[in-house]
Scaffold this motif. Structure first.
Motif, PDB file in Angstrom:
ATOM      1  N   GLN A 264      -6.078  -0.304  12.665  1.00  0.00           N
ATOM      2  CA  GLN A 264      -7.683  -0.501  13.438  1.00  0.00           C
ATOM      3  C   GLN A 264      -9.348  -0.445  13.182  1.00  0.00           C
ATOM      4  O   GLN A 264      -9.194  -1.373  13.572  1.00  0.00           O
ATOM      5  N   TYR A 265      -9.272  -0.672  12.212  1.00  0.00           N
ATOM      6  CA  TYR A 265     -10.436  -1.313  10.913  1.00  0.00           C
ATOM      7  C   TYR A 265     -10.190  -2.687  11.143  1.00  0.00           C
ATOM      8  O   TYR A 265     -11.266  -3.389  10.845  1.00  0.00           O
ATOM      9  N   CYS A 266      -8.645  -3.247  10.812  1.00  0.00           N
ATOM     10  CA  CYS A 266      -8.809  -4.720  11.182  1.00  0.00           C
ATOM     11  C   CYS A 266      -8.995  -5.154  12.727  1.00  0.00           C
ATOM     12  O   CYS A 266      -9.642  -6.769  12.162  1.00  0.00           O
ATOM     13  N   CYS A 267      -8.646  -4.616  13.156  1.00  0.00           N
ATOM     14  CA  CYS A 267      -8.825  -4.672  15.637  1.00  0.00           C
ATOM     15  C   CYS A 267     -10.499  -5.142  14.748  1.00  0.00           C
ATOM     16  O   CYS A 267     -10.882  -5.953  15.456  1.00  0.00           O
TER      17      CYS A 267
ATOM     18  N   SER B 235     -14.909   5.952  20.526  1.00  0.00           N
ATOM     19  CA  SER B 235     -14.476   6.766  19.701  1.00  0.00           C
ATOM     20  C   SER B 235     -13.401   7.115  20.130  1.00  0.00           C
ATOM     21  O   SER B 235     -12.218   7.347  19.569  1.00  0.00           O
ATOM     22  N   THR B 236     -13.791   7.135  21.866  1.00  0.00           N
ATOM     23  CA  THR B 236     -11.872   8.096  22.312  1.00  0.00           C
ATOM     24  C   THR B 236     -10.981   7.260  22.175  1.00  0.00           C
ATOM     25  O   THR B 236      -9.769   7.111  21.910  1.00  0.00           O
ATOM     26  N   LEU B 237     -11.666   5.345  22.794  1.00  0.00           N
ATOM     27  CA  LEU B 237     -11.020   4.742  22.047  1.00  0.00           C
ATOM     28  C   LEU B 237     -10.196   4.249  20.967  1.00  0.00           C
ATOM     29  O   LEU B 237      -9.100   4.299  20.445  1.00  0.00           O
ATOM     30  N   SER B 238     -10.734   4.344  20.306  1.00  0.00           N
ATOM     31  CA  SER B 238     -10.548   4.635  18.784  1.00  0.00           C
ATOM     32  C   SER B 238      -9.171   5.716  18.232  1.00  0.00           C
ATOM     33  O   SER B 238      -8.331   5.217  17.931  1.00  0.00           O
ATOM     34  N   THR B 239      -9.804   6.473  18.873  1.00  0.00           N
ATOM     35  CA  THR B 239      -8.569   7.618  19.052  1.00  0.00           C
ATOM     36  C   THR B 239      -6.945   7.846  19.470  1.00  0.00           C
ATOM     37  O   THR B 239      -6.225   8.301  19.089  1.00  0.00           O
ATOM     38  N   HIS B 240      -7.498   6.700  20.748  1.00  0.00           N
ATOM     39  CA  HIS B 240      -6.384   6.433  21.698  1.00  0.00           C
ATOM     40  C   HIS B 240      -5.451   5.559  20.248  1.00  0.00           C
ATOM     41  O   HIS B 240      -4.222   5.511  20.699  1.00  0.00           O
ATOM     42  N   LEU B 241      -6.304   4.489  20.309  1.00  0.00           N
ATOM     43  CA  LEU B 241      -5.655   3.278  19.145  1.00  0.00           C
ATOM     44  C   LEU B 241      -3.985   3.943  17.920  1.00  0.00           C
ATOM     45  O   LEU B 241      -3.953   3.558  17.199  1.00  0.00           O
TER      46      LEU B 241
ATOM     47  N   LEU C 131       0.934  -0.975   0.257  1.00  0.00           N
ATOM     48  CA  LEU C 131       0.168   0.376  -0.297  1.00  0.00           C
ATOM     49  C   LEU C 131       0.675   1.381   0.025  1.00  0.00           C
ATOM     50  O   LEU C 131       2.109   1.380   0.921  1.00  0.00           O
ATOM     51  N   LEU C 132       0.272   2.152  -0.686  1.00  0.00           N
ATOM     52  CA  LEU C 132       1.442   3.318  -0.714  1.00  0.00           C
ATOM     53  C   LEU C 132       0.307   4.435   0.129  1.00  0.00           C
ATOM     54  O   LEU C 132      -0.652   4.575  -0.244  1.00  0.00           O
ATOM     55  N   ALA C 133       0.288   5.073   1.552  1.00  0.00           N
ATOM     56  CA  ALA C 133       0.108   5.944   1.916  1.00  0.00           C
ATOM     57  C   ALA C 133       0.179   7.180   2.569  1.00  0.00           C
ATOM     58  O   ALA C 133       1.965   7.602   2.759  1.00  0.00           O
ATOM     59  N   PRO C 134      -0.074   8.176   2.831  1.00  0.00           N
ATOM     60  CA  PRO C 134      -0.343   9.727   2.704  1.00  0.00           C
ATOM     61  C   PRO C 134       0.830   9.830   3.903  1.00  0.00           C
ATOM     62  O   PRO C 134       1.952  11.425   4.324  1.00  0.00           O
ATOM     63  N   ASN C 135       0.186   8.773   5.156  1.00  0.00           N
ATOM     64  CA  ASN C 135       1.214   9.432   6.126  1.00  0.00           C
ATOM     65  C   ASN C 135       0.893   7.900   7.697  1.00  0.00           C
ATOM     66  O   ASN C 135       0.328   6.966   7.319  1.00  0.00           O
ATOM     67  N   ARG C 136       1.786   8.055   8.320  1.00  0.00           N
ATOM     68  CA  ARG C 136       1.918   7.082   9.723  1.00  0.00           C
ATOM     69  C   ARG C 136       0.623   6.861   9.750  1.00  0.00           C
ATOM     70  O   ARG C 136      -0.548   5.901  10.152  1.00  0.00           O
ATOM     71  N   GLU C 137      -0.527   8.004   9.860  1.00  0.00           N
ATOM     72  CA  GLU C 137      -1.635   7.856  10.786  1.00  0.00           C
ATOM     73  C   GLU C 137      -2.495   7.044  10.041  1.00  0.00           C
ATOM     74  O   GLU C 137      -3.693   6.438  10.729  1.00  0.00           O
ATOM     75  N   ARG C 138      -2.242   7.501   8.821  1.00  0.00           N
ATOM     76  CA  ARG C 138      -3.484   6.377   7.794  1.00  0.00           C
ATOM     77  C   ARG C 138      -3.794   4.993   7.887  1.00  0.00           C
ATOM     78  O   ARG C 138      -4.477   4.186   7.999  1.00  0.00           O
ATOM     79  N   LEU C 139      -2.364   4.598   8.249  1.00  0.00           N
ATOM     80  CA  LEU C 139      -1.963   2.793   8.154  1.00  0.00           C
ATOM     81  C   LEU C 139      -2.868   2.777   9.816  1.00  0.00           C
ATOM     82  O   LEU C 139      -2.648   1.299   9.781  1.00  0.00           O
ATOM     83  N   GLY C 140      -2.004   3.656  10.769  1.00  0.00           N
ATOM     84  CA  GLY C 140      -2.785   3.168  11.970  1.00  0.00           C
ATOM     85  C   GLY C 140      -4.499   3.086  11.897  1.00  0.00           C
ATOM     86  O   GLY C 140      -5.287   2.348  12.640  1.00  0.00           O
ATOM     87  N   ASP C 141      -4.817   3.847  10.841  1.00  0.00           N
ATOM     88  CA  ASP C 141      -6.688   3.911  10.570  1.00  0.00           C
ATOM     89  C   ASP C 141      -6.592   2.147   9.751  1.00  0.00           C
ATOM     90  O   ASP C 141      -7.456   1.847  10.511  1.00  0.00           O
ATOM     91  N   TYR C 142      -6.158   1.484   9.566  1.00  0.00           N
ATOM     92  CA  TYR C 142      -6.415   0.579   8.975  1.00  0.00           C
ATOM     93  C   TYR C 142      -6.039  -0.510   9.660  1.00  0.00           C
ATOM     94  O   TYR C 142      -6.668  -1.249   9.173  1.00  0.00           O
TER      95      TYR C 142
END
Length: 222
Positions: free
Chosen positions: A133-136, A202-208, A120-131
């Motif tokens: 989180q989604y997989c989890c 939602s706060t948990l998701s932000t932390h993670l 995958l090509l990502a604009p930043n690490r945070e977007r990878l973190g979002d993915y």
């Protein structure tokens, strides 16, 4: 152009398209040649796969019992490989729509002995973190193998390692989630972990997401 990242990761789940077949033909080389295409008159989304290094008769027999496959046909046939047109069933689980929604670009998808390897090509690490989180949240196993940076380099996280990079609250969240098995397919879900921490999901998701971004920065900064 600013810094971007190419991530090599493996995702695994019984309901990802073609996964049951892939697990039984580990010697085969299978690559996704198209993103899911939808047509109203067809039984499900269509994905094209190139297949080589296998007994095609055995491979096709497995397609008949694969619960993620509604129909299939050979689109093109060559001496040493074939292109299969797979109509994916309603039982299948997709992650590519989420990847697109997060602004990540799929460079390639191929099989491994553990599941599907995505580049995958990502604009930043945070977007990878979002993915991640989604997989989890979806019970999909996620293994980050390599991360390459492009463009200008940023400095490393400050402190003496990852523990120092995380805040006290982030360490508490990470330890609680790990203790309750949140990162495991059969562990606690987000709502249960959030309740234990007395915060909203939602706060948990932000932390993670922030924790994952720091993990990526600490582990793969070079």
């Amino acid at each position: 152009m600013g810094q971007r990242f190419i991530a090599e990761l493996v995702v695994s789940h019984d309901d990802l398209p073609l996964t049951p077949t892939v697990r039984d033909v580990s010697e085969a080389t299978i690559a996704v040649e198209s993103q899911p295409l939808s047509y109203p008159e067809r039984p499900g989304p269509i994905i094209f796969y190139s297949v080589s290094d296998t007994d095609f008769s055995a491979f096709e027999s497995l397609l008949e019992t694969d619960h993620t496959v509604a129909e299939w046909e050979v689109a093109m046939e060559f001496t040493d490989y074939r292109i299969y047109q797979i109509y994916v069933s309603s039982n299948a689980k997709f992650t590519t729509p989420e990847i697109a929604d997060l602004g990540l670009q799929v460079l390639s998808i191929r099989n491994t002995d553990r599941g599907w390897e995505f580049r995958l090509l990502a604009p930043n690490r945070e977007r990878l973190g979002d993915y991640w989180q989604y997989c989890c949240e979806e019970g999909i196993q996620f293994h980050l193998e390599k991360l390459y940076s492009t463009g200008s380099q940023t400095g490393p996280a400050t402190g003496d390692g990852l523990e120092a990079a995380l805040t006290d609250r982030q360490r508490e969240v990470a330890r609680t989630a790990a203790r309750m098995g949140y990162f495991e397919p059969d562990g606690a879900d987000a709502a249960t972990v959030a309740d234990e921490l007395e915060i909203s999901p939602s706060t948990l998701s932000t932390h993670l997401r922030r924790i994952m971004a720091k993990v990526l920065r600490h582990t793969f900064d070079d």
